[in-house]
Design an enzyme around this catalytic site. Structure first.
Site, PDB file in Angstrom:
ATOM      1  N   ASP A 185       0.821  -1.200   0.000  1.00 46.64           N
ATOM      2  CA  ASP A 185       0.000   0.000   0.000  1.00 46.64           C
ATOM      3  C   ASP A 185       0.863   1.261   0.000  1.00 46.64           C
ATOM      4  O   ASP A 185       0.587   2.217  -0.709  1.00 46.64           O
ATOM      5  CB  ASP A 185      -0.957   0.007   1.218  1.00 46.64           C
ATOM      6  CG  ASP A 185      -0.266  -0.340   2.541  1.00 46.64           C
ATOM      7  OD1 ASP A 185       0.977  -0.537   2.556  1.00 46.64           O
ATOM      8  OD2 ASP A 185      -0.966  -0.430   3.561  1.00 46.64           O
ATOM      9  N   ARG A 198      -9.971   0.835   6.930  1.00 48.26           N
ATOM     10  CA  ARG A 198      -9.434   0.241   5.701  1.00 48.26           C
ATOM     11  C   ARG A 198     -10.472   0.255   4.583  1.00 48.26           C
ATOM     12  O   ARG A 198     -10.138   0.213   3.407  1.00 48.26           O
ATOM     13  CB  ARG A 198      -9.021  -1.215   5.951  1.00 48.26           C
ATOM     14  CG  ARG A 198      -7.832  -1.395   6.886  1.00 48.26           C
ATOM     15  CD  ARG A 198      -7.385  -2.857   6.854  1.00 48.26           C
ATOM     16  NE  ARG A 198      -6.521  -3.206   7.954  1.00 48.26           N
ATOM     17  CZ  ARG A 198      -5.200  -3.029   7.965  1.00 48.26           C
ATOM     18  NH1 ARG A 198      -4.595  -2.487   6.924  1.00 48.26           N
ATOM     19  NH2 ARG A 198      -4.483  -3.398   9.010  1.00 48.26           N
ATOM     20  N   ASP A 258      -4.787   1.345   7.377  1.00 47.98           N
ATOM     21  CA  ASP A 258      -5.558   1.433   8.613  1.00 47.98           C
ATOM     22  C   ASP A 258      -5.045   2.525   9.540  1.00 47.98           C
ATOM     23  O   ASP A 258      -3.903   2.957   9.464  1.00 47.98           O
ATOM     24  CB  ASP A 258      -5.498   0.093   9.367  1.00 47.98           C
ATOM     25  CG  ASP A 258      -4.142  -0.129  10.018  1.00 47.98           C
ATOM     26  OD1 ASP A 258      -3.120  -0.069   9.299  1.00 47.98           O
ATOM     27  OD2 ASP A 258      -4.084  -0.330  11.243  1.00 47.98           O
ATOM     28  N   THR A 310      10.057  -2.818   4.743  1.00 45.29           N
ATOM     29  CA  THR A 310       9.149  -3.918   4.414  1.00 45.29           C
ATOM     30  C   THR A 310       9.414  -4.440   3.005  1.00 45.29           C
ATOM     31  O   THR A 310       9.618  -5.645   2.806  1.00 45.29           O
ATOM     32  CB  THR A 310       7.680  -3.466   4.528  1.00 45.29           C
ATOM     33  OG1 THR A 310       7.466  -2.958   5.846  1.00 45.29           O
ATOM     34  CG2 THR A 310       6.729  -4.615   4.270  1.00 45.29           C
ATOM     35  N   ASP A 331       7.389   3.506   3.225  1.00 48.83           N
ATOM     36  CA  ASP A 331       7.713   4.514   4.235  1.00 48.83           C
ATOM     37  C   ASP A 331       9.230   4.474   4.455  1.00 48.83           C
ATOM     38  O   ASP A 331       9.984   5.106   3.721  1.00 48.83           O
ATOM     39  CB  ASP A 331       6.897   4.198   5.489  1.00 48.83           C
ATOM     40  CG  ASP A 331       7.064   5.206   6.603  1.00 48.83           C
ATOM     41  OD1 ASP A 331       7.580   6.301   6.345  1.00 48.83           O
ATOM     42  OD2 ASP A 331       6.692   4.913   7.752  1.00 48.83           O
ATOM     43  N   THR A 332       9.699   3.704   5.424  1.00 39.92           N
ATOM     44  CA  THR A 332      11.146   3.585   5.592  1.00 39.92           C
ATOM     45  C   THR A 332      11.763   2.744   4.471  1.00 39.92           C
ATOM     46  O   THR A 332      12.965   2.837   4.206  1.00 39.92           O
ATOM     47  CB  THR A 332      11.496   2.901   6.927  1.00 39.92           C
ATOM     48  OG1 THR A 332      10.998   1.566   6.916  1.00 39.92           O
ATOM     49  CG2 THR A 332      10.916   3.665   8.106  1.00 39.92           C
ATOM     50  N   GLY A 333      10.972   1.897   3.851  1.00 42.23           N
ATOM     51  CA  GLY A 333      11.466   1.014   2.800  1.00 42.23           C
ATOM     52  C   GLY A 333      11.844  -0.368   3.289  1.00 42.23           C
ATOM     53  O   GLY A 333      12.169  -1.245   2.498  1.00 42.23           O
TER      54      GLY A 333
HETATM   55  P1  IMP Z   1       8.119   0.601   5.755  1.00 40.61           P
HETATM   56  O1  IMP Z   1       8.647  -0.765   6.019  1.00 40.61           O
HETATM   57  O2  IMP Z   1       8.591   1.598   6.759  1.00 40.61           O
HETATM   58  O3  IMP Z   1       8.317   1.084   4.331  1.00 40.61           O
HETATM   59  O4  IMP Z   1       6.600   0.556   6.103  1.00 40.61           O
HETATM   60  C1  IMP Z   1       5.623   0.288   5.219  1.00 40.61           C
HETATM   61  C2  IMP Z   1       4.413  -0.136   6.013  1.00 40.61           C
HETATM   62  O5  IMP Z   1       4.129   0.761   7.101  1.00 40.61           O
HETATM   63  C3  IMP Z   1       3.213  -0.095   5.115  1.00 40.61           C
HETATM   64  O6  IMP Z   1       3.012  -1.337   4.500  1.00 40.61           O
HETATM   65  C4  IMP Z   1       2.097   0.254   6.076  1.00 40.61           C
HETATM   66  O7  IMP Z   1       1.570  -0.926   6.607  1.00 40.61           O
HETATM   67  C5  IMP Z   1       2.745   1.015   7.185  1.00 40.61           C
HETATM   68  N1  IMP Z   1       2.514   2.472   7.089  1.00 40.61           N
HETATM   69  C6  IMP Z   1       3.441   3.424   6.865  1.00 40.61           C
HETATM   70  N2  IMP Z   1       2.908   4.648   6.870  1.00 40.61           N
HETATM   71  C7  IMP Z   1       1.580   4.481   7.075  1.00 40.61           C
HETATM   72  C8  IMP Z   1       0.472   5.404   7.166  1.00 40.61           C
HETATM   73  O8  IMP Z   1       0.583   6.636   7.049  1.00 40.61           O
HETATM   74  N3  IMP Z   1      -0.740   4.830   7.397  1.00 40.61           N
HETATM   75  C9  IMP Z   1      -0.925   3.481   7.527  1.00 40.61           C
HETATM   76  N4  IMP Z   1       0.083   2.603   7.447  1.00 40.61           N
HETATM   77  C10 IMP Z   1       1.330   3.093   7.215  1.00 40.61           C
HETATM   78 MG    MG Z   2       1.794  -2.825   5.409  1.00 35.31          MG
END
Ligand code: IMP
Ligand code: MG
Length: 173
Positions: A98, A163, A157, A105, A101-103
Site C-alpha cells: 500500500d 481500511r 488502517d 518492508t 515509508d522507511t522502505g
Molecule cells: P516501511 O517498512 O517503513 O516502508 O513501512 C511500510 C508499512 O508501514 C506499510 O506497508 C504500512 O503498513 C505502514 N505504514 C506506513 N505509513 C503508514 C500510514 O501513514 N498509514 C498506515 N500505514 C502506514
Molecule cells: Mg503494510
C-alpha cells in the site's frame, strides 16, 4: 461518507493512479504470467483494483508483514509471515504494498522472495513517503507521493480502522 475525514486523495484520484500504474506495469511485463504478491493487510484493496486494471495475466499470492512496534511507528524489526504455497522459481514477480515509508518492508520481502530465484522481481507501492526512507530502496513503480503525513483509508488502517474507506484521508488532521 467523507464526513469527519480530511480527504487527501479522492476515490477518483486513486483510480486514475491505479490505471496509470497498471498501464506502466503492462508495458514492462505484459507478455508474462505474473505472480502478484500482495502484502497483507494494507495492500489488499489496492491489489484487487490493480490486477483488474492490468492486461497481464496474474496469479495471486499473499505475504504478511508487520513492524513489531505496531501502529504508525515502524520498528527496527519486521515480522514476515511466509505463504507456504509460494513457489516463484523462474517466474516474474510483482510485490504489491500500500505504502512505502522507511522502505524496510519492501526490502525484506524482496530479499525473502529472491531466495526462490524468480526470473524478476518488481515492486509497486500506491503511496510513496519519499522523505522517510531508512534503507536505500525505491519501488519499481509508485503512485501518489506524500511527505511525512499519517494517512488511512483504501486499505490503510488507523489502528485497524478505516481500511474500507474508498478514499485516503489524513490522520490527526
Ligand atoms: P516501511 O517498512 O517503513 O516502508 O513501512 C511500510 C508499512 O508501514 C506499510 O506497508 C504500512 O503498513 C505502514 N505504514 C506506513 N505509513 C503508514 C500510514 O501513514 N498509514 C498506515 N500505514 C502506514
Ligand atoms: Mg503494510
Amino acid at each position: 461518507m467523507a464526513s469527519g475525514h480530511t480527504v487527501l486523495f479522492s476515490a477518483e484520484m486513486i483510480s486514475e493512479t491505479v490505471r496509470d500504474l497498471a498501464a506502466a506495469i503492462d508495458r514492462d511485463l505484459r507478455g508474462s504470467r505474473l505472480v502478484v504478491i500482495t502484502v497483507l493487510k494494507g495492500a489488499v484493496i489496492f491489489s484487487c483494483d490493480l490486477v483488474r486494471a492490468m492486461e497481464a495475466e496474474t496469479e495471486m499470492a499473499f505475504l504478511s508483514a508487520s513492524s513489531y512496534s505496531g501502529g504508525f511507528t515502524p520498528g527496527e524489526a519486521i515480522r514476515l509471515q511466509e505463504d507456504i504455497e509460494l513457489d516463484v522459481a523462474g517466474r516474474d514477480v510483482l510485490i504489491v504494498d500500500d505504502i512505502i515509508d522507511t522502505g524496510r518492508t519492501l526490502t525484506e520481502l524482496a530479499a525473502l522472495v529472491r531466495f526462490q530465484q524468480p526470473r524478476s522481481i518488481s515492486t509497486v507501492a500506491l503511496v510513496n513517503k519519499t522523505s522517510r526512507r531508512a534503507v536505500d530502496a525505491e519501488p519499481t513503480y509508485s503512485g501518489l507521493a506524500i511527505g511525512e503525513e499519517l494517512i488511512y483509508g483504501y486499505g490503510l488502517d488507523w489502528d485497524e480502522r478505516y481500511r474500507d474507506l474508498p478514499f485516503i484521508a489524513l490522520a490527526n488532521a
